[in-house]
Design a protein around this motif. Sequence first.
Motif, PDB file in Angstrom:
ATOM      1  N   VAL A 222       0.861  -1.186   0.000  1.00  0.00           N
ATOM      2  CA  VAL A 222       0.000   0.000   0.000  1.00  0.00           C
ATOM      3  C   VAL A 222       0.896   1.234   0.000  1.00  0.00           C
ATOM      4  O   VAL A 222       1.911   1.285   0.703  1.00  0.00           O
ATOM      5  CB  VAL A 222      -0.930   0.020   1.237  1.00  0.00           C
ATOM      6  CG1 VAL A 222      -1.835   1.253   1.199  1.00  0.00           C
ATOM      7  CG2 VAL A 222      -1.763  -1.245   1.301  1.00  0.00           C
ATOM      8  N   MET A 223       0.525   2.221  -0.794  1.00  0.00           N
ATOM      9  CA  MET A 223       1.309   3.458  -0.904  1.00  0.00           C
ATOM     10  C   MET A 223       0.376   4.658  -0.765  1.00  0.00           C
ATOM     11  O   MET A 223      -0.771   4.629  -1.219  1.00  0.00           O
ATOM     12  CB  MET A 223       2.012   3.485  -2.265  1.00  0.00           C
ATOM     13  CG  MET A 223       2.766   4.777  -2.568  1.00  0.00           C
ATOM     14  SD  MET A 223       3.689   4.683  -4.138  1.00  0.00           S
ATOM     15  CE  MET A 223       2.320   4.709  -5.311  1.00  0.00           C
ATOM     16  N   ILE A 224       0.858   5.706  -0.128  1.00  0.00           N
ATOM     17  CA  ILE A 224       0.123   6.972  -0.066  1.00  0.00           C
ATOM     18  C   ILE A 224       1.126   8.093  -0.314  1.00  0.00           C
ATOM     19  O   ILE A 224       2.116   8.231   0.405  1.00  0.00           O
ATOM     20  CB  ILE A 224      -0.628   7.142   1.279  1.00  0.00           C
ATOM     21  CG1 ILE A 224      -1.374   8.485   1.305  1.00  0.00           C
ATOM     22  CG2 ILE A 224       0.298   6.981   2.481  1.00  0.00           C
ATOM     23  CD1 ILE A 224      -2.377   8.594   2.436  1.00  0.00           C
ATOM     24  N   SER A 225       0.892   8.859  -1.366  1.00  0.00           N
ATOM     25  CA  SER A 225       1.874   9.829  -1.844  1.00  0.00           C
ATOM     26  C   SER A 225       1.322  11.256  -1.803  1.00  0.00           C
ATOM     27  O   SER A 225       0.356  11.567  -2.509  1.00  0.00           O
ATOM     28  CB  SER A 225       2.281   9.451  -3.272  1.00  0.00           C
ATOM     29  OG  SER A 225       3.239  10.325  -3.798  1.00  0.00           O
ATOM     30  N   PHE A 226       1.931  12.103  -0.972  1.00  0.00           N
ATOM     31  CA  PHE A 226       1.584  13.527  -0.840  1.00  0.00           C
ATOM     32  C   PHE A 226       0.116  13.750  -0.471  1.00  0.00           C
ATOM     33  O   PHE A 226      -0.495  14.748  -0.862  1.00  0.00           O
ATOM     34  CB  PHE A 226       1.931  14.298  -2.122  1.00  0.00           C
ATOM     35  CG  PHE A 226       3.392  14.283  -2.456  1.00  0.00           C
ATOM     36  CD1 PHE A 226       4.324  14.781  -1.575  1.00  0.00           C
ATOM     37  CD2 PHE A 226       3.842  13.751  -3.654  1.00  0.00           C
ATOM     38  CE1 PHE A 226       5.683  14.768  -1.861  1.00  0.00           C
ATOM     39  CE2 PHE A 226       5.193  13.728  -3.964  1.00  0.00           C
ATOM     40  CZ  PHE A 226       6.117  14.240  -3.058  1.00  0.00           C
ATOM     41  N   VAL A 227      -0.438  12.812   0.286  1.00  0.00           N
ATOM     42  CA  VAL A 227      -1.817  12.928   0.757  1.00  0.00           C
ATOM     43  C   VAL A 227      -1.879  12.806   2.281  1.00  0.00           C
ATOM     44  O   VAL A 227      -2.782  13.353   2.914  1.00  0.00           O
ATOM     45  CB  VAL A 227      -2.704  11.830   0.106  1.00  0.00           C
ATOM     46  CG1 VAL A 227      -4.130  11.886   0.639  1.00  0.00           C
ATOM     47  CG2 VAL A 227      -2.710  11.963  -1.411  1.00  0.00           C
ATOM     48  N   TYR A 228      -0.908  12.132   2.855  1.00  0.00           N
ATOM     49  CA  TYR A 228      -0.936  11.806   4.280  1.00  0.00           C
ATOM     50  C   TYR A 228      -1.098  13.051   5.159  1.00  0.00           C
ATOM     51  O   TYR A 228      -1.839  13.027   6.148  1.00  0.00           O
ATOM     52  CB  TYR A 228       0.345  11.054   4.652  1.00  0.00           C
ATOM     53  CG  TYR A 228       0.353  10.475   6.043  1.00  0.00           C
ATOM     54  CD1 TYR A 228      -0.522   9.452   6.399  1.00  0.00           C
ATOM     55  CD2 TYR A 228       1.236  10.947   7.015  1.00  0.00           C
ATOM     56  CE1 TYR A 228      -0.522   8.908   7.676  1.00  0.00           C
ATOM     57  CE2 TYR A 228       1.247  10.414   8.292  1.00  0.00           C
ATOM     58  CZ  TYR A 228       0.372   9.399   8.622  1.00  0.00           C
ATOM     59  OH  TYR A 228       0.372   8.870   9.884  1.00  0.00           O
ATOM     60  N   HIS A 229      -0.448  14.152   4.796  1.00  0.00           N
ATOM     61  CA  HIS A 229      -0.503  15.370   5.618  1.00  0.00           C
ATOM     62  C   HIS A 229      -1.905  15.988   5.655  1.00  0.00           C
ATOM     63  O   HIS A 229      -2.213  16.784   6.544  1.00  0.00           O
ATOM     64  CB  HIS A 229       0.503  16.418   5.109  1.00  0.00           C
ATOM     65  CG  HIS A 229       0.249  16.840   3.691  1.00  0.00           C
ATOM     66  ND1 HIS A 229       0.889  16.256   2.625  1.00  0.00           N
ATOM     67  CD2 HIS A 229      -0.569  17.781   3.167  1.00  0.00           C
ATOM     68  CE1 HIS A 229       0.484  16.820   1.509  1.00  0.00           C
ATOM     69  NE2 HIS A 229      -0.413  17.746   1.807  1.00  0.00           N
TER      70      HIS A 229
END
Length: 325
Positions: A222-229
Motif C-alpha cells: 500500500v502506498m500513499i503519496s503527498f496525501v498523508y498530511h
Amino acid sequence: MKKIKENFDLTKVECLDFVTIGLACHALCLIEYAGVLETIKNEGTLRESRLQKYKNHHLVRAALVTLVGAKILALTNNAYSLTDLGKILTRNIGALMLPFVGYRSLLAKQFELLDNPTSWKDSDIDYSAIALSSIEFGLQDLDPIVLDIFKTIKPKGTICDLGCGTGKKLAKIGEATNCSGLGIEKNAKVIKESEKFTSQRSEIIRGDITNLKGIWEDVEVVMISFVYHDINPMKKCIKFLNSIHKHFPRSRCLIVIDIVSLSENLPSIMPGFDYVHGLQGITPRSYEETLETFAKANFNILREIDVPNMPNTFIWVLEINTNNN
C-alpha cells in the motif's frame, strides 16, 4: 532544484528584483498553461511576430517580457528563447504549477480568508491541475527512488495507491515491477483525467481513503503519496493507519511519501507547502509529529529516505507491528 538555489541568493536581491521574481512565477505558469512554453521548448525560439495568433497577445507578450526581466527567457533578434535558468525551471514546471495554478482561487481570496478563515470552498481547489502538476513534481529526484524501493521489495501481488491522482505513478511502478495496480481517488474529475495515464495493469476506482468500504486481499503493498498530511487531526490520522490492515489484510508494508512542515530540528520548508495549507486553515504536521502518528498506530519504520533536492520531503517504508496490535 539545487541549481535554482545556486542562481538565486535572496539575501542579495533588491526590492524590485523580488517583485520581478514573484510576478515571474505567475508569468511562467501562464505561458505553460497557454502552450507557449511548450512551443519555445520544442522549437528553441518563439518570434515576436507569432504572438498575434493568441487571443490576448498583449498578456502573452507581457508574460514573456516579465520572464526576460527575470532572466528566465532571453530576447534576441525579436525571438524569445530559454536561458539556462529557464531550462531548469521548465524541467521542474510542476513545482510551480502545483501551488500557483492548483490553488489559484485560494490565493486570489487570501485577504478574505484572513478575516473569514472558513469562507473557502472545496471548489476553490483545482484538483485536476494539482494531479497533473504532481506528475512532474519529483519526476527527476523522487520517482527513481520510489521505483528502486519497489524493485527491492519485489512485490508479486497488487500495489494499491491511496489518493492516486492521475494514476501515472502507479502505472510506472506497475510497468517496472510487472504487478497489477489499484488506485483509489476521491475526485471524479481527477479520475476522468486518469484515463489518459493508466495502463492495462492498473485500475482507478472512486473512494474516500479515510472511509474505505471494501477488503482487498490481493493487495501486497500500500502506498500513499503527498496525501498523508491532509489527514487531520492526529486522531483521524491514527484511525486511518489502523484501518490499513483491516482493508488490506495481506499487505506487507505501507509506503508513505510526504512533505512535513518546519520545526526546530528541521528549520527548512518546501516552498508553497505551508502557505497553501494555511489558506485552508491547516497547519501541516512537522517531521516529529509525523513520526508520532506512526508510533501511535504501531507501525515500525523499516526505512526512511530524505529525498534529495526536495526540501522536507521523505519516504517512509513502514510495517505493522503485529505484536502490539
